[in-house]
Design an enzyme around this catalytic site. Sequence first.
Site, PDB file in Angstrom:
ATOM      1  N   HIS A 225      74.955   3.576 -53.132  1.00  0.00           N
ATOM      2  CA  HIS A 225      75.893   2.592 -53.664  1.00  0.00           C
ATOM      3  C   HIS A 225      75.336   2.023 -54.971  1.00  0.00           C
ATOM      4  CE1 HIS A 225      79.095  -0.336 -53.685  1.00  0.00           C
ATOM      5  NE2 HIS A 225      78.211  -1.243 -54.028  1.00  0.00           N
TER       6      HIS A 225
ATOM      7  N   ASN B 129      74.328   6.672 -47.480  1.00  0.00           N
ATOM      8  CA  ASN B 129      75.202   6.453 -48.630  1.00  0.00           C
ATOM      9  C   ASN B 129      74.383   5.980 -49.826  1.00  0.00           C
ATOM     10  OD1 ASN B 129      77.705   6.125 -50.049  1.00  0.00           O
ATOM     11  ND2 ASN B 129      77.614   3.919 -49.656  1.00  0.00           N
TER      12      ASN B 129
ATOM     13  N   GLN C  60      68.759   7.020 -62.169  1.00  0.00           N
ATOM     14  CA  GLN C  60      67.949   6.601 -61.022  1.00  0.00           C
ATOM     15  C   GLN C  60      68.466   7.221 -59.722  1.00  0.00           C
ATOM     16  OE1 GLN C  60      65.091   4.926 -61.413  1.00  0.00           O
ATOM     17  NE2 GLN C  60      65.620   5.226 -63.569  1.00  0.00           N
ATOM     18  N   GLU C  61      69.776   7.328 -59.615  1.00  0.00           N
ATOM     19  CA  GLU C  61      70.361   7.928 -58.410  1.00  0.00           C
ATOM     20  C   GLU C  61      69.814   9.331 -58.193  1.00  0.00           C
ATOM     21  OE1 GLU C  61      74.641   7.787 -58.375  1.00  0.00           O
ATOM     22  OE2 GLU C  61      74.693   5.613 -58.604  1.00  0.00           O
TER      23      GLU C  61
ATOM     24  N   GLN D  92      72.809   6.058 -62.863  1.00  0.00           N
ATOM     25  CA  GLN D  92      72.899   7.398 -62.273  1.00  0.00           C
ATOM     26  C   GLN D  92      71.639   8.227 -62.496  1.00  0.00           C
ATOM     27  OE1 GLN D  92      76.762   8.991 -63.343  1.00  0.00           O
ATOM     28  NE2 GLN D  92      77.785   7.445 -62.088  1.00  0.00           N
TER      29      GLN D  92
ATOM     30  N   ASN E 224      75.135  13.608 -58.032  1.00  0.00           N
ATOM     31  CA  ASN E 224      74.140  13.429 -56.964  1.00  0.00           C
ATOM     32  C   ASN E 224      73.957  14.716 -56.155  1.00  0.00           C
ATOM     33  OD1 ASN E 224      72.953  10.601 -56.628  1.00  0.00           O
ATOM     34  ND2 ASN E 224      75.098  10.174 -57.091  1.00  0.00           N
TER      35      ASN E 224
ATOM     36  N   SER F  96      71.341   1.387 -54.644  1.00  0.00           N
ATOM     37  CA  SER F  96      70.751   1.341 -53.307  1.00  0.00           C
ATOM     38  C   SER F  96      71.130   2.591 -52.523  1.00  0.00           C
ATOM     39  CB  SER F  96      71.289   0.133 -52.522  1.00  0.00           C
ATOM     40  OG  SER F  96      71.172  -1.073 -53.253  1.00  0.00           O
TER      41      SER F  96
ATOM     42  N   MET G 170      84.489   8.406 -52.009  1.00  0.00           N
ATOM     43  CA  MET G 170      85.126   7.120 -52.299  1.00  0.00           C
ATOM     44  C   MET G 170      86.169   6.755 -51.250  1.00  0.00           C
ATOM     45  SD  MET G 170      83.298   6.388 -54.842  1.00  0.00           S
ATOM     46  CE  MET G 170      84.060   5.009 -55.680  1.00  0.00           C
ATOM     47  N   ARG G 171      85.751   6.839 -49.999  1.00  0.00           N
ATOM     48  CA  ARG G 171      86.665   6.433 -48.924  1.00  0.00           C
ATOM     49  C   ARG G 171      85.949   5.540 -47.930  1.00  0.00           C
ATOM     50  NH1 ARG G 171      91.442   8.451 -47.777  1.00  0.00           N
ATOM     51  NH2 ARG G 171      91.130   8.284 -45.535  1.00  0.00           N
TER      52      ARG G 171
ATOM     53  N   ASP H  14      79.330  -1.000 -46.953  1.00  0.00           N
ATOM     54  CA  ASP H  14      78.174  -1.171 -47.841  1.00  0.00           C
ATOM     55  C   ASP H  14      77.173  -2.191 -47.284  1.00  0.00           C
ATOM     56  OD1 ASP H  14      79.267   0.666 -49.652  1.00  0.00           O
ATOM     57  OD2 ASP H  14      80.408  -0.889 -50.668  1.00  0.00           O
TER      58      ASP H  14
END
Length: 210
Positions: free
Chosen positions: A109, A107, A173-174, A171, A14, A136, A90-91, A145
Amino acid sequence: KAKLCVLISGNGSNLQAMIDAVDAGRLNAEIVGVISNRPNAYGLTRAENAGIKTLCLDHTEYADRAAYDVELQRAIESLQADAIVLAGFMRILTPEFVDAFAGKLLNIHPSLLPKYKGLNTHQRAIDNGDKEHGVSVHFVTPELDGGPVIIQSRVPVFEDDTADDLAERVQEQERRIYPLVLSWFSAGRLKMLNNKAILDEQELPESGYA
Ligand code: GAR
């Protein structure tokens, strides 16, 4: 144009899409820093290759989540960023951290929220026999989230898909939607107000921009 601080934990595909979008003139923003909580995140190499300032704040070196987030907040504040962009970070963040950057935290997700908050979203979609899955982009609020959705993108789930197949499809699409959302934000078109996402003064529906 907005100054973006991107937070990562891993591969950084990303992040790469954002770097490429800035280079291509599709995203009129400046990535002022990339912060990783993992020293070996490949995204740090991507940032270095693009000449972007990097910082690793290794969470294993902090006593607890609160101590880590205080340090993370300090680091971000020193960059004077307009937006904090979570891109595979990832936190879970403390409410104190989230509140400090309310309206500036975004974010991505890998599910069609409110479905599949948390981890292993692709496998869960497969296990539930979903015919459709997706991703999303949302504003971050203290609810995990759970913040208002800005945009979603849908992909089909095929009979013999593995979680990896599905991740790859999602991904793709991300890499398309995150730079788009950031271009809106950078142009001042996108805001969060009263826990709603607002684009061009219009409240977006529950599932985001369509
Ligand atoms: C992306 O698929 C993103 O949606 C997901 O992690 C991946 C990071 O990939 N994020 C989450 O699961 C957040 N809970 P990247 O490092 O290549 O951008």
